[in-house]
Write a protein that holds these residues in place. Structure first.
Motif, PDB file in Angstrom:
ATOM      1  N   GLU A   6      32.785  32.430  37.639  1.00 11.32           N
ATOM      2  CA  GLU A   6      33.823  33.417  37.365  1.00 11.32           C
ATOM      3  C   GLU A   6      34.323  33.281  35.929  1.00 11.32           C
ATOM      4  O   GLU A   6      34.295  32.190  35.352  1.00 11.32           O
ATOM      5  N   CYS A  22      32.097  37.882  37.765  1.00 13.93           N
ATOM      6  CA  CYS A  22      31.400  36.795  38.435  1.00 13.93           C
ATOM      7  C   CYS A  22      29.910  36.982  38.165  1.00 13.93           C
ATOM      8  O   CYS A  22      29.329  38.012  38.531  1.00 13.93           O
ATOM      9  N   MET A  34      29.274  40.682  48.328  1.00 11.61           N
ATOM     10  CA  MET A  34      30.073  39.814  47.481  1.00 11.61           C
ATOM     11  C   MET A  34      31.540  40.018  47.789  1.00 11.61           C
ATOM     12  O   MET A  34      31.978  41.120  48.136  1.00 11.61           O
ATOM     13  N   TRP A  36      35.786  38.673  46.788  1.00 13.67           N
ATOM     14  CA  TRP A  36      36.753  37.968  45.951  1.00 13.67           C
ATOM     15  C   TRP A  36      37.865  37.412  46.844  1.00 13.67           C
ATOM     16  O   TRP A  36      38.355  38.116  47.739  1.00 13.67           O
ATOM     17  N   ILE A  70      36.961  46.482  43.173  1.00 10.96           N
ATOM     18  CA  ILE A  70      35.765  45.648  43.108  1.00 10.96           C
ATOM     19  C   ILE A  70      34.572  46.525  42.778  1.00 10.96           C
ATOM     20  O   ILE A  70      34.475  47.676  43.241  1.00 10.96           O
ATOM     21  N   ARG A  72      30.124  46.178  41.295  1.00  6.52           N
ATOM     22  CA  ARG A  72      29.022  45.268  41.023  1.00  6.52           C
ATOM     23  C   ARG A  72      27.944  45.972  40.229  1.00  6.52           C
ATOM     24  O   ARG A  72      27.790  47.197  40.293  1.00  6.52           O
ATOM     25  N   LEU A  81      36.163  42.362  39.304  1.00  4.82           N
ATOM     26  CA  LEU A  81      37.403  42.684  39.989  1.00  4.82           C
ATOM     27  C   LEU A  81      38.394  43.151  38.932  1.00  4.82           C
ATOM     28  O   LEU A  81      38.881  42.332  38.138  1.00  4.82           O
ATOM     29  N   TYR A  94      41.308  32.398  41.450  1.00  3.22           N
ATOM     30  CA  TYR A  94      40.498  33.467  42.016  1.00  3.22           C
ATOM     31  C   TYR A  94      39.041  33.023  42.097  1.00  3.22           C
ATOM     32  O   TYR A  94      38.490  32.481  41.133  1.00  3.22           O
ATOM     33  N   CYS A  96      34.965  34.060  43.441  1.00  2.00           N
ATOM     34  CA  CYS A  96      34.002  35.005  43.991  1.00  2.00           C
ATOM     35  C   CYS A  96      33.085  34.252  44.945  1.00  2.00           C
ATOM     36  O   CYS A  96      32.936  33.035  44.849  1.00  2.00           O
ATOM     37  N   TRP A 114      29.939  29.887  46.643  1.00  2.00           N
ATOM     38  CA  TRP A 114      31.235  30.053  45.994  1.00  2.00           C
ATOM     39  C   TRP A 114      31.166  29.658  44.532  1.00  2.00           C
ATOM     40  O   TRP A 114      30.422  28.733  44.165  1.00  2.00           O
TER      41      TRP A 114
END
Length: 124
Positions: A6, A22, A34, A36, A70, A72, A81, A94, A96, A114
């Motif tokens: 992240e 991320c 995915m 968050w 969010i 991607r 995010l 935070y 991801c 993670w």
């Protein structure tokens, strides 16, 4: 193995915005969904948002819906995010996470990989 990193955290005033990213590497699969999450001191890890591999389905917790978005980019193996209208209570680390099932799920235990987390601090 999949590595998630992240970035984008920092200090921001209440009402401001931050964009977290991320980056995924290793044995990544665009089929992964995915998510968050965040964790504040003394609190449990909290689901924020999730997105399917295609990006066609997203889901948000009530605490961030309408403020966070969010997204991607599978070509770049990144998930973002966008956080707007930040509040002091958004202060947390935070994270991801990747879910190999491809489903949009809110339970942290469902996620297989993670990142190390990035700190977000919102001052009042």
């Amino acid at each position: 193995q999949v590595q998630l990193v992240e970035s984008g955290g920092g200090l921001v005033q209440a009402g401001g915005s931050l964009r977290l990213s991320c980056a995924a590497s290793g044995r990544t699969r665009s089929s992964y969904s995915m998510g968050w999450f965040r964790q504040a001191p003394g609190k449990e890890r909290e689901f924020l948002a999730a997105i399917t591999w295609s990006g066609s389905t997203t889901y948000y917790s009530g605490s961030v819906k309408g403020r966070f978005t969010i997204s991607r980019d599978n070509a770049k193996n990144t998930v973002n995010l966008q956080m707007n209208s930040l509040k002091p209570e958004d202060t947390a680390v935070y994270y991801c996470a990747a879910d190999t099932s491809g489903a949009v799920r809110t339970n942290s235990g469902s996620y297989d990989y993670w990142g190390q987390g990035t700190q977000v601090t919102v001052s009042s």
